[in-house]
Design a protein around this motif. Structure first.
Motif, PDB file in Angstrom:
ATOM      1  N   MET A 149      49.171  36.827  30.406  1.00 52.11           N
ATOM      2  CA  MET A 149      49.613  37.332  31.701  1.00 52.11           C
ATOM      3  C   MET A 149      48.700  38.486  32.131  1.00 52.11           C
ATOM      4  SD  MET A 149      53.676  37.162  30.786  1.00 52.11           S
ATOM      5  CE  MET A 149      54.351  37.515  32.398  1.00 52.11           C
ATOM      6  N   PHE A 150      48.565  38.667  33.443  1.00 52.62           N
ATOM      7  CA  PHE A 150      47.674  39.694  33.963  1.00 52.62           C
ATOM      8  C   PHE A 150      48.167  40.119  35.333  1.00 52.62           C
ATOM      9  CE2 PHE A 150      46.090  35.653  35.456  1.00 52.62           C
ATOM     10  CZ  PHE A 150      45.651  35.889  36.749  1.00 52.62           C
ATOM     11  N   ILE A 151      47.477  41.103  35.911  1.00 53.45           N
ATOM     12  CA  ILE A 151      47.887  41.610  37.214  1.00 53.45           C
ATOM     13  C   ILE A 151      46.681  41.672  38.144  1.00 53.45           C
ATOM     14  CG2 ILE A 151      47.601  44.061  36.596  1.00 53.45           C
ATOM     15  CD1 ILE A 151      50.276  44.491  38.211  1.00 53.45           C
ATOM     16  N   VAL A 152      46.860  41.188  39.379  1.00 49.62           N
ATOM     17  CA  VAL A 152      45.828  41.223  40.412  1.00 49.62           C
ATOM     18  C   VAL A 152      46.102  42.412  41.322  1.00 49.62           C
ATOM     19  CG1 VAL A 152      44.821  40.032  42.402  1.00 49.62           C
ATOM     20  CG2 VAL A 152      45.514  38.724  40.380  1.00 49.62           C
ATOM     21  N   LEU A 153      45.082  43.241  41.542  1.00 48.11           N
ATOM     22  CA  LEU A 153      45.215  44.350  42.473  1.00 48.11           C
ATOM     23  C   LEU A 153      44.749  43.886  43.852  1.00 48.11           C
ATOM     24  CD1 LEU A 153      43.949  47.425  40.404  1.00 48.11           C
ATOM     25  CD2 LEU A 153      46.261  46.465  40.588  1.00 48.11           C
ATOM     26  N   LYS A 154      45.674  43.887  44.800  1.00 50.15           N
ATOM     27  CA  LYS A 154      45.381  43.433  46.162  1.00 50.15           C
ATOM     28  C   LYS A 154      45.249  44.648  47.068  1.00 50.15           C
ATOM     29  CE  LYS A 154      47.342  40.631  49.925  1.00 50.15           C
ATOM     30  NZ  LYS A 154      48.524  39.832  50.331  1.00 50.15           N
ATOM     31  N   THR A 155      44.027  44.904  47.524  1.00 46.41           N
ATOM     32  CA  THR A 155      43.796  46.056  48.390  1.00 46.41           C
ATOM     33  C   THR A 155      44.211  45.729  49.820  1.00 46.41           C
ATOM     34  OG1 THR A 155      41.507  45.340  48.744  1.00 46.41           O
ATOM     35  CG2 THR A 155      41.893  46.933  46.987  1.00 46.41           C
TER      36      THR A 155
ATOM     37  N   GLY B 190      51.633  27.197  32.547  1.00 44.53           N
ATOM     38  CA  GLY B 190      51.295  28.413  31.816  1.00 44.53           C
ATOM     39  C   GLY B 190      52.199  29.565  32.207  1.00 44.53           C
ATOM     40  N   LEU B 191      51.856  30.745  31.717  1.00 42.21           N
ATOM     41  CA  LEU B 191      52.610  31.948  32.034  1.00 42.21           C
ATOM     42  C   LEU B 191      52.277  32.421  33.443  1.00 42.21           C
ATOM     43  CD1 LEU B 191      52.022  33.790  28.641  1.00 42.21           C
ATOM     44  CD2 LEU B 191      54.137  32.667  29.375  1.00 42.21           C
ATOM     45  N   PRO B 192      53.154  33.199  34.053  1.00 42.44           N
ATOM     46  CA  PRO B 192      52.878  33.687  35.411  1.00 42.44           C
ATOM     47  C   PRO B 192      51.891  34.854  35.402  1.00 42.44           C
ATOM     48  CG  PRO B 192      54.971  34.541  34.642  1.00 42.44           C
ATOM     49  CD  PRO B 192      54.495  33.585  33.583  1.00 42.44           C
ATOM     50  N   PHE B 193      51.384  35.197  36.582  1.00 42.19           N
ATOM     51  CA  PHE B 193      50.589  36.413  36.759  1.00 42.19           C
ATOM     52  C   PHE B 193      51.259  37.226  37.860  1.00 42.19           C
ATOM     53  CE2 PHE B 193      48.911  33.312  39.717  1.00 42.19           C
ATOM     54  CZ  PHE B 193      48.685  34.032  40.869  1.00 42.19           C
ATOM     55  N   PHE B 194      50.786  38.456  38.073  1.00 41.00           N
ATOM     56  CA  PHE B 194      51.412  39.351  39.049  1.00 41.00           C
ATOM     57  C   PHE B 194      50.383  39.828  40.070  1.00 41.00           C
ATOM     58  CE2 PHE B 194      53.845  39.486  35.195  1.00 41.00           C
ATOM     59  CZ  PHE B 194      55.173  39.523  35.616  1.00 41.00           C
ATOM     60  N   ILE B 195      50.864  40.126  41.277  1.00 36.03           N
ATOM     61  CA  ILE B 195      50.029  40.723  42.309  1.00 36.03           C
ATOM     62  C   ILE B 195      50.654  42.056  42.713  1.00 36.03           C
ATOM     63  CG2 ILE B 195      49.164  40.532  44.675  1.00 36.03           C
ATOM     64  CD1 ILE B 195      48.999  37.551  44.352  1.00 36.03           C
TER      65      ILE B 195
ATOM     66  N   VAL C 103      43.532  33.130  34.587  1.00 35.52           N
ATOM     67  CA  VAL C 103      44.597  32.120  34.508  1.00 35.52           C
ATOM     68  C   VAL C 103      44.445  31.284  33.241  1.00 35.52           C
ATOM     69  CG1 VAL C 103      45.479  29.995  35.563  1.00 35.52           C
ATOM     70  CG2 VAL C 103      45.005  31.986  36.992  1.00 35.52           C
ATOM     71  N   THR C 104      43.207  30.911  32.926  1.00 36.18           N
ATOM     72  CA  THR C 104      42.936  30.057  31.769  1.00 36.18           C
ATOM     73  C   THR C 104      43.111  30.804  30.453  1.00 36.18           C
ATOM     74  OG1 THR C 104      41.340  28.811  33.108  1.00 36.18           O
ATOM     75  CG2 THR C 104      41.227  28.521  30.721  1.00 36.18           C
ATOM     76  N   GLU C 105      42.543  32.006  30.363  1.00 35.78           N
ATOM     77  CA  GLU C 105      42.510  32.732  29.090  1.00 35.78           C
ATOM     78  C   GLU C 105      43.763  33.556  28.815  1.00 35.78           C
ATOM     79  OE1 GLU C 105      38.896  34.951  28.520  1.00 35.78           O
ATOM     80  OE2 GLU C 105      37.691  33.451  29.588  1.00 35.78           O
TER      81      GLU C 105
END
Length: 275
Positions: free
Chosen positions: A1-7, A37-42, A235-237
């Motif tokens: 899982m990871f987080i995307v920073l949206k400016t 897969g697992l979700p990610f966050f924005i 997303v893949t890793e």
């Protein structure tokens, strides 16, 4: 899982800008799904790095603070905790898929062709069998030969073919296509066709690839200033999502001077035919 920073671009007008800053100050990460897969966050953040609070960013990113996907032109605050995600294996996978697609489209006769995969950490051992129909010899250059033993045994058992595994690169002495999954290229490759995702001056014919076509769902929510390779790799890793497992780079340029404007497969075919 990871987080995307949206400016977010600053609003025009003092009152609108003030309200926007308050909204961004209260923003929280929003979860989005991946395929199998697992979700990610924005997380929405201010466009101005000076207003990017280190403490607030660390708090909002939570346990994903060390797995951040952000615009490459965004300077993240100096912190031992906040870390920008760097693809580890996906670049090589995307390149392998790209090279295989170009080779297929070129319609080459496998006789007299050698395909060499440079794979220092042996991350492509499970994929090497996909090259067998397109070359008379397939080689892997790796510092971890033991990781190729199972794949080589299976290939020999199932197909009666063999993959040559070497600790260092040596020219093949025939028309050779090199897939540089680890980004390694040397002057010894100057007579070969070299696929890479890192810019290099080595190779008689060079293919440089970049960009990944995101899925329709992700194109709707991922900001255009986020590097598509960074996102697809995350997303893949980090999520074990499968939507980009067999993705190829969508943009491949070649060094061919004779085939200006031609498809990469046409340039490869031209290289193989050339005496």
């Amino acid at each position: 899982m990871f987080i995307v920073l949206k400016t977010n671009q600053p609003a025009k007008g003092f009152i609108k800008k003030y309200r926007q800053q308050r909204i961004l100050g209260k923003s929280e990460p929003v979860a989005h799904p991946t395929e199998n897969g697992l979700p990610f966050f924005i997380l929405d953040i201010p466009d101005d790095p000076k207003k990017l609070s280190l403490a607030a960013t660390e708090e909002k990113c939570g346990r994903y603070v060390s797995r951040v996907v952000a615009p490459r032109n965004l300077h993240l605050p100096d912190s031992k905790r906040v870390k920008r995600f760097t693809p580890v294996s996906s670049g090589g996978i995307f390149l392998f898929n790209t090279a295989l697609e170009v080779i297929k489209n070129a319609g080459l006769k496998p006789d007299g062709i050698c395909i060499t995969v440079t794979d220092r950490n042996a991350r492509m051992s499970g994929e090497i069998c996909r090259l067998l129909p397109y070359a008379s010899s397939v080689r892997a250059v790796t510092s971890r030969p033991e990781r190729y033993s199972a794949a080589c045994n299976k290939i020999y058992k199932d197909c009666g073919a063999s993959v040559m595994v070497r600790p260092d690169y040596r020219p093949a002495g025939k028309k050779e296509i090199i897939i540089s999954c680890d980004g390694a290229a040397t002057a010894e490759m100057n007579n070969s066709a070299v696929f890479s995702y890192k810019r290099s001056s080595h190779g008689k014919l060079r293919f440089l690839s970049d960009e990944i076509m995101l899925s329709e769902n992700h194109r709707k929510i991922i900001p255009p200033n986020i590097d598509t390779v960074d996102f697809a790799a995350a997303v893949t890793e980090l999520c074990s999502g499968t939507e980009y497992r067999f993705s190829a780079f969508s943009d491949t340029e070649t060094s061919c001077q004779k085939c200006t404007g031609a498809a990469p497969s046409e340039c490869l075919s031209c290289y193989v035919r050339e005496k």
